[in-house]
Design an enzyme around this catalytic site. Sequence first.
Site, PDB file in Angstrom:
ATOM      1  N   HIS A 125      25.098  -2.776  33.232  1.00 39.61           N
ATOM      2  CA  HIS A 125      24.797  -3.729  32.158  1.00 39.61           C
ATOM      3  C   HIS A 125      23.334  -3.681  31.739  1.00 39.61           C
ATOM      4  O   HIS A 125      22.855  -4.593  31.067  1.00 39.61           O
ATOM      5  CB  HIS A 125      25.179  -5.140  32.597  1.00 39.61           C
ATOM      6  CG  HIS A 125      26.658  -5.362  32.656  1.00 39.61           C
ATOM      7  ND1 HIS A 125      27.376  -5.893  31.616  1.00 39.61           N
ATOM      8  CD2 HIS A 125      27.563  -5.072  33.629  1.00 39.61           C
ATOM      9  CE1 HIS A 125      28.662  -5.953  31.942  1.00 39.61           C
ATOM     10  NE2 HIS A 125      28.794  -5.457  33.171  1.00 39.61           N
ATOM     11  N   LYS A 166      -8.045   4.477  44.609  1.00 40.14           N
ATOM     12  CA  LYS A 166      -8.484   3.608  45.704  1.00 40.14           C
ATOM     13  C   LYS A 166     -10.003   3.649  45.862  1.00 40.14           C
ATOM     14  O   LYS A 166     -10.656   2.627  46.070  1.00 40.14           O
ATOM     15  CB  LYS A 166      -7.797   4.029  47.000  1.00 40.14           C
ATOM     16  CG  LYS A 166      -6.300   3.732  47.035  1.00 40.14           C
ATOM     17  CD  LYS A 166      -5.564   4.528  48.082  1.00 40.14           C
ATOM     18  CE  LYS A 166      -6.024   4.212  49.480  1.00 40.14           C
ATOM     19  NZ  LYS A 166      -5.199   4.924  50.490  1.00 40.14           N
ATOM     20  N   GLU A 205      -5.501  -2.849  51.750  1.00 41.92           N
ATOM     21  CA  GLU A 205      -4.520  -3.880  51.418  1.00 41.92           C
ATOM     22  C   GLU A 205      -3.958  -4.529  52.681  1.00 41.92           C
ATOM     23  O   GLU A 205      -3.831  -5.760  52.762  1.00 41.92           O
ATOM     24  CB  GLU A 205      -3.372  -3.275  50.596  1.00 41.92           C
ATOM     25  CG  GLU A 205      -3.790  -2.724  49.254  1.00 41.92           C
ATOM     26  CD  GLU A 205      -4.189  -1.251  49.298  1.00 41.92           C
ATOM     27  OE1 GLU A 205      -4.222  -0.616  48.230  1.00 41.92           O
ATOM     28  OE2 GLU A 205      -4.466  -0.741  50.410  1.00 41.92           O
ATOM     29  N   LYS A 217      -2.033   2.748  60.640  1.00 41.62           N
ATOM     30  CA  LYS A 217      -2.355   3.750  61.662  1.00 41.62           C
ATOM     31  C   LYS A 217      -3.826   3.668  62.075  1.00 41.62           C
ATOM     32  O   LYS A 217      -4.155   3.650  63.257  1.00 41.62           O
ATOM     33  CB  LYS A 217      -2.016   5.147  61.154  1.00 41.62           C
ATOM     34  CG  LYS A 217      -2.215   6.240  62.197  1.00 41.62           C
ATOM     35  CD  LYS A 217      -2.072   7.634  61.608  1.00 41.62           C
ATOM     36  CE  LYS A 217      -0.696   7.887  61.094  1.00 41.62           C
ATOM     37  NZ  LYS A 217      -0.520   9.293  60.631  1.00 41.62           N
ATOM     38  N   GLY A 246       3.188   8.856  56.001  1.00 37.84           N
ATOM     39  CA  GLY A 246       3.591   7.469  55.794  1.00 37.84           C
ATOM     40  C   GLY A 246       4.982   7.323  55.224  1.00 37.84           C
ATOM     41  O   GLY A 246       5.781   6.485  55.673  1.00 37.84           O
ATOM     42  N   ARG A 247       5.322   8.139  54.226  1.00 30.67           N
ATOM     43  CA  ARG A 247       6.632   8.006  53.577  1.00 30.67           C
ATOM     44  C   ARG A 247       7.755   8.589  54.420  1.00 30.67           C
ATOM     45  O   ARG A 247       8.915   8.514  54.028  1.00 30.67           O
ATOM     46  CB  ARG A 247       6.589   8.641  52.193  1.00 30.67           C
ATOM     47  CG  ARG A 247       6.134  10.088  52.164  1.00 30.67           C
ATOM     48  CD  ARG A 247       5.808  10.527  50.738  1.00 30.67           C
ATOM     49  NE  ARG A 247       5.279  11.887  50.664  1.00 30.67           N
ATOM     50  CZ  ARG A 247       4.002  12.207  50.848  1.00 30.67           C
ATOM     51  NH1 ARG A 247       3.124  11.261  51.143  1.00 30.67           N
ATOM     52  NH2 ARG A 247       3.588  13.448  50.713  1.00 30.67           N
ATOM     53  N   GLU A 303       5.645  10.847  45.482  1.00 32.95           N
ATOM     54  CA  GLU A 303       4.398  11.080  46.192  1.00 32.95           C
ATOM     55  C   GLU A 303       4.413  12.470  46.835  1.00 32.95           C
ATOM     56  O   GLU A 303       3.366  13.102  47.004  1.00 32.95           O
ATOM     57  CB  GLU A 303       4.173  10.004  47.254  1.00 32.95           C
ATOM     58  CG  GLU A 303       2.748   9.964  47.803  1.00 32.95           C
ATOM     59  CD  GLU A 303       2.461   8.729  48.635  1.00 32.95           C
ATOM     60  OE1 GLU A 303       1.967   7.734  48.075  1.00 32.95           O
ATOM     61  OE2 GLU A 303       2.762   8.743  49.849  1.00 32.95           O
TER      62      GLU A 303
END
Length: 551
Positions: free
Chosen positions: A391, A515, A214, A208, A274-275, A360
């Site tokens: 399994h 961060k 990153e 944004k 964001g999420r 979050e």
Amino acid sequence: MQTPVDPTATSAWKRLTELHEAMEPDLRAWFADDPQRAERFSYELADLYVDLSKNLLTDDVLSALAELAEAVDLPARRDAMYAGEHINITEDRAVLHTALRRPATDTLVVDGQDVIADVHGVLDKIYAFADRVRSGQWTGITGKPIETVVNIGIGGSDLGPVMVYEALKPYVKDGLECRFISNIDPADCAEKVKDLDPETTLFIIASKTFTTLETLTNARMARDWFLAALEERGLPTEGAIAKHFVAVSTALDKVAEFGIDPDNAFGFWNWVGGRYSVDSAVGTVLAVAIGPEHFKEFLGGFHAVDEHFATKAPAENVPMLMGLLNVWYVNFFKAASHAVLPYAQYLHRFAAYLQQLTMESNGKSVRWDGSPVTTETGEIFWGEPGTNGQHAFYQLIHQGTQLIPADFIAVANPAHPTKDGGVDVHELFLSNYLAQTAALAFGKTAEEVRAEGTPEEIVPARVFAGNRPTTSILAPALTPSVVGQLIALYEHITFTQGIVWGIDSFDQWGVELGKKLALEIAPAVQGDAAALEAQDASTRALITRYRDLRR
């Protein structure tokens, strides 16, 4: 600012406490004594059939949970969210992911802006771009059409697009592949681009502000690879970035500095967390992959669940009920985690997606007015698809000492109907889906184990206590609409829990400190002696050992 209601001070909470203390869960008896239990506790939600009957749920518990919803003003807080009130308190923002999927005929003015018109303006631009790429009209620097789209983002700009792309693989245009780069570990970028043809590759940089560490680091590495690959082929590089890179961003100046044409930047707004953003411009890669029409169906699935959540009373509202059940397990049964188990391989990234959405959002220890929470909040979401999980970790769910509520998700019609001899493989697969919830609910008694001729000394090891709560969700098929419905369902479950606990589910300050410290520590890792000396003893020792090991 409205002070959150303390749920533990409500009469509903007192009633739930009494019900929990008196409860002796016995799903076998509950089903035997009430032939209509499955029907009474099952619900239709758009295309989803949701069976809550194998939960530790009674009519009294349901009534108390619905009373709790009213006591904490859940319906009013929901309405405030839909209306665009600034319910994200710590950031003073509206929370309008539901506006991303409302029809163009709607109007919603928030802070002086018609957000529905804004949304559809961006969607129209995305759809036009997607059509150009899919038709071959958009070409690279040498005139070749695009064959691979690489999305570069992190967090919500990666987890959502990856999950939906994997879920809707059968809908992806033939001859088109999408890849996703997120981790700042250089191996991620290197592996994703190493076999690509630069002439037919398009990169989407999703940030944004166009400052995410990153994402921008990976974007620069991708740009370096791209330009070097062109030079290696003796191809021109001037103007190539504008042909092979686009952006999901509102920082048009930074986009232009990178070399991207600002006309090829797709924006979104600060009221989109964001999420919660996969159905915004962050989903541009998906519009390209599955096409505008299927993307519209995807948005329509969200909207169908939004309408249900917006209009149904708590006792009939599926996302509310599922969220309230989660509160029931976390706060009264002390469940620390929640399993999501899709019996659909295409949903193999769904649990990972939900980890950001839920943890979050609700991993908070203060309420939205800054006061401490009054009870436990959040739970660890986890899971794996289908028989893979059986399994691996189902042993713990069946016979472990922890109560782990689990959601089982399946579809009736597979994308690839296949037979093994005369056996329908999907029906074999779905038999496992059905058997696991039955086993978790009803267990196996010592008498039943003995009746099988089991030696007495190992009978206890083969007993299943049962009464392990599960929710079963069944859809007709894994369509774009159904994927949208599933995402919206869990968005509103998350919202419900946050309101009960009185927390702001829409900020994420907990991710910021690490961060910030990473930026401060980076000079020490790179050899700055003064920066190294400023670190704590453990960090200093680790950096020293790293530098000794680095060849």
